[in-house]
Design a protein around this motif. Sequence first.
Motif, mmCIF file in Angstrom:
data_model
loop_
_atom_site.group_PDB
_atom_site.id
_atom_site.type_symbol
_atom_site.label_atom_id
_atom_site.label_comp_id
_atom_site.label_asym_id
_atom_site.label_seq_id
_atom_site.Cartn_x
_atom_site.Cartn_y
_atom_site.Cartn_z
ATOM 1 N N MET A 1 0.847 -1.185 0.000
ATOM 2 C CA MET A 1 0.000 0.000 0.000
ATOM 3 C C MET A 1 0.889 1.244 0.000
ATOM 4 N N ARG A 2 0.497 2.230 -0.785
ATOM 5 C CA ARG A 2 1.260 3.474 -0.870
ATOM 6 C C ARG A 2 1.110 4.283 0.417
ATOM 7 N N LYS A 3 2.165 5.005 0.760
ATOM 8 C CA LYS A 3 2.144 5.870 1.939
ATOM 9 C C LYS A 3 1.663 7.265 1.562
ATOM 10 N N VAL A 4 0.953 7.900 2.487
ATOM 11 C CA VAL A 4 0.576 9.305 2.370
ATOM 12 C C VAL A 4 1.454 10.089 3.334
ATOM 13 N N ILE A 5 2.193 11.055 2.792
ATOM 14 C CA ILE A 5 3.095 11.882 3.590
ATOM 15 C C ILE A 5 2.651 13.332 3.476
ATOM 16 N N MET A 6 2.511 13.970 4.608
ATOM 17 C CA MET A 6 2.186 15.398 4.640
ATOM 18 C C MET A 6 3.492 16.161 4.798
ATOM 19 N N TRP A 7 3.790 17.067 3.856
ATOM 20 C CA TRP A 7 5.000 17.892 3.926
ATOM 21 C C TRP A 7 4.592 19.346 3.975
ATOM 22 N N ASP A 8 5.068 20.062 4.981
ATOM 23 C CA ASP A 8 4.757 21.481 5.103
ATOM 24 C C ASP A 8 5.887 22.227 5.772
ATOM 25 N N TYR A 35 17.187 18.740 -0.214
ATOM 26 C CA TYR A 35 16.299 17.823 0.503
ATOM 27 C C TYR A 35 15.040 17.552 -0.322
ATOM 28 N N ILE A 36 14.446 18.602 -0.854
ATOM 29 C CA ILE A 36 13.241 18.444 -1.670
ATOM 30 C C ILE A 36 13.554 17.573 -2.883
ATOM 31 N N GLY A 37 14.692 17.818 -3.522
ATOM 32 C CA GLY A 37 15.092 16.995 -4.657
ATOM 33 C C GLY A 37 15.244 15.530 -4.297
ATOM 34 N N GLU A 38 15.807 15.254 -3.134
ATOM 35 C CA GLU A 38 15.970 13.870 -2.672
ATOM 36 C C GLU A 38 14.623 13.201 -2.443
ATOM 37 N N THR A 39 13.690 13.912 -1.840
ATOM 38 C CA THR A 39 12.407 13.301 -1.491
ATOM 39 C C THR A 39 11.473 13.202 -2.683
ATOM 40 N N GLN A 40 11.703 14.009 -3.721
ATOM 41 C CA GLN A 40 10.849 13.938 -4.905
ATOM 42 C C GLN A 40 10.963 12.601 -5.615
ATOM 43 N N LEU A 41 12.100 11.960 -5.507
ATOM 44 C CA LEU A 41 12.317 10.714 -6.219
ATOM 45 C C LEU A 41 11.305 9.639 -5.846
ATOM 46 N N GLN A 42 10.743 9.710 -4.654
ATOM 47 C CA GLN A 42 9.787 8.699 -4.210
ATOM 48 C C GLN A 42 8.333 9.108 -4.450
ATOM 49 N N THR A 43 8.108 10.318 -4.961
ATOM 50 C CA THR A 43 6.757 10.846 -5.109
ATOM 51 C C THR A 43 6.111 10.382 -6.397
ATOM 52 N N GLY A 44 4.894 9.862 -6.278
ATOM 53 C CA GLY A 44 4.119 9.482 -7.451
ATOM 54 C C GLY A 44 2.918 10.375 -7.662
ATOM 55 N N THR A 45 2.423 10.959 -6.566
ATOM 56 C CA THR A 45 1.178 11.724 -6.621
ATOM 57 C C THR A 45 1.220 12.842 -5.595
ATOM 58 N N LEU A 46 0.667 14.002 -5.962
ATOM 59 C CA LEU A 46 0.483 15.122 -5.033
ATOM 60 C C LEU A 46 -1.006 15.343 -4.807
ATOM 61 N N LEU A 47 -1.349 15.675 -3.565
ATOM 62 C CA LEU A 47 -2.731 15.994 -3.202
ATOM 63 C C LEU A 47 -2.804 17.421 -2.694
ATOM 64 N N PHE A 48 -3.860 18.143 -3.100
ATOM 65 C CA PHE A 48 -4.057 19.519 -2.667
ATOM 66 C C PHE A 48 -5.522 19.761 -2.332
ATOM 67 N N ILE A 113 2.528 9.204 -1.964
ATOM 68 C CA ILE A 113 1.545 10.271 -2.132
ATOM 69 C C ILE A 113 1.891 11.376 -1.138
ATOM 70 N N PHE A 114 2.059 12.599 -1.635
ATOM 71 C CA PHE A 114 2.382 13.739 -0.777
ATOM 72 C C PHE A 114 1.232 14.733 -0.743
ATOM 73 N N ILE A 115 1.012 15.317 0.436
ATOM 74 C CA ILE A 115 0.098 16.444 0.608
ATOM 75 C C ILE A 115 0.972 17.652 0.905
ATOM 76 N N PHE A 116 0.790 18.744 0.152
ATOM 77 C CA PHE A 116 1.477 20.012 0.416
ATOM 78 C C PHE A 116 0.442 21.018 0.879
ATOM 79 N N GLY A 117 0.765 21.773 1.936
ATOM 80 C CA GLY A 117 -0.188 22.782 2.408
ATOM 81 C C GLY A 117 -1.495 22.115 2.767
ATOM 82 N N SER A 118 -2.594 22.754 2.362
ATOM 83 C CA SER A 118 -3.912 22.106 2.430
ATOM 84 C C SER A 118 -4.281 21.655 3.836
#
Length: 181
Positions: A1-8, A35-48, A113-118
């Motif tokens: 199952m994919r992880k949901v990570i909240m980054w703010d 740091y953002i560049g490193e963590t982007q490699l694992q991102t498949g989806t953004l949620l807003f 899956i990352f959530i930014f802001g929101s």
Amino acid sequence: MRKVIMWDMVSVDGFFEAPDHDIGWFVFEDELAAYIGETQLQTGTLLFGRVTYELMAAYWPSAEGDIATFMNGVEKFVFSRTLQSADWNNTTLVSGDAVAEVERLKRLDGGTIFIFGSANFAATLTARGLVDEYRLGINPVLLGKGTPLFQGIPKRTKLRLTHVRPLKSGVTIVHYQPTDA
């Protein structure tokens, strides 16, 4: 199952934006960009949520650089009952049940899956136990007022610290996981 990570990004006193959606106090420099560049490699989806989506969609399509390339190319979902369309590249508008849609996305193959802001949207997912990790960039500033990052959380949620990375700028990146997840 994919992880949901909240980054703010957040102030020391817990705000993710100053009044009038002001984020000009964020400390953004080369170490944070790395740091953002490193963590982007694992991102498949953004949620807003709607407000963050509108801010991001107004900025990133005309921006340049690696982060802009990522932001404009990655799969995105915006959750809103009021938007009529979502025209930013690779964006799907979801006006129905946000919790059901995030549960569906978690079951699909793909990157994190990352959530930014929101904040309001993230609070909904937090209340339902759908956020697997919280990543915060704590900025060395006290705002005094603004929009709290964590609001509307219906119950206490214990977190376990899994990572700390202080940056030369004074920003400290922390990762937390819910202990009951």
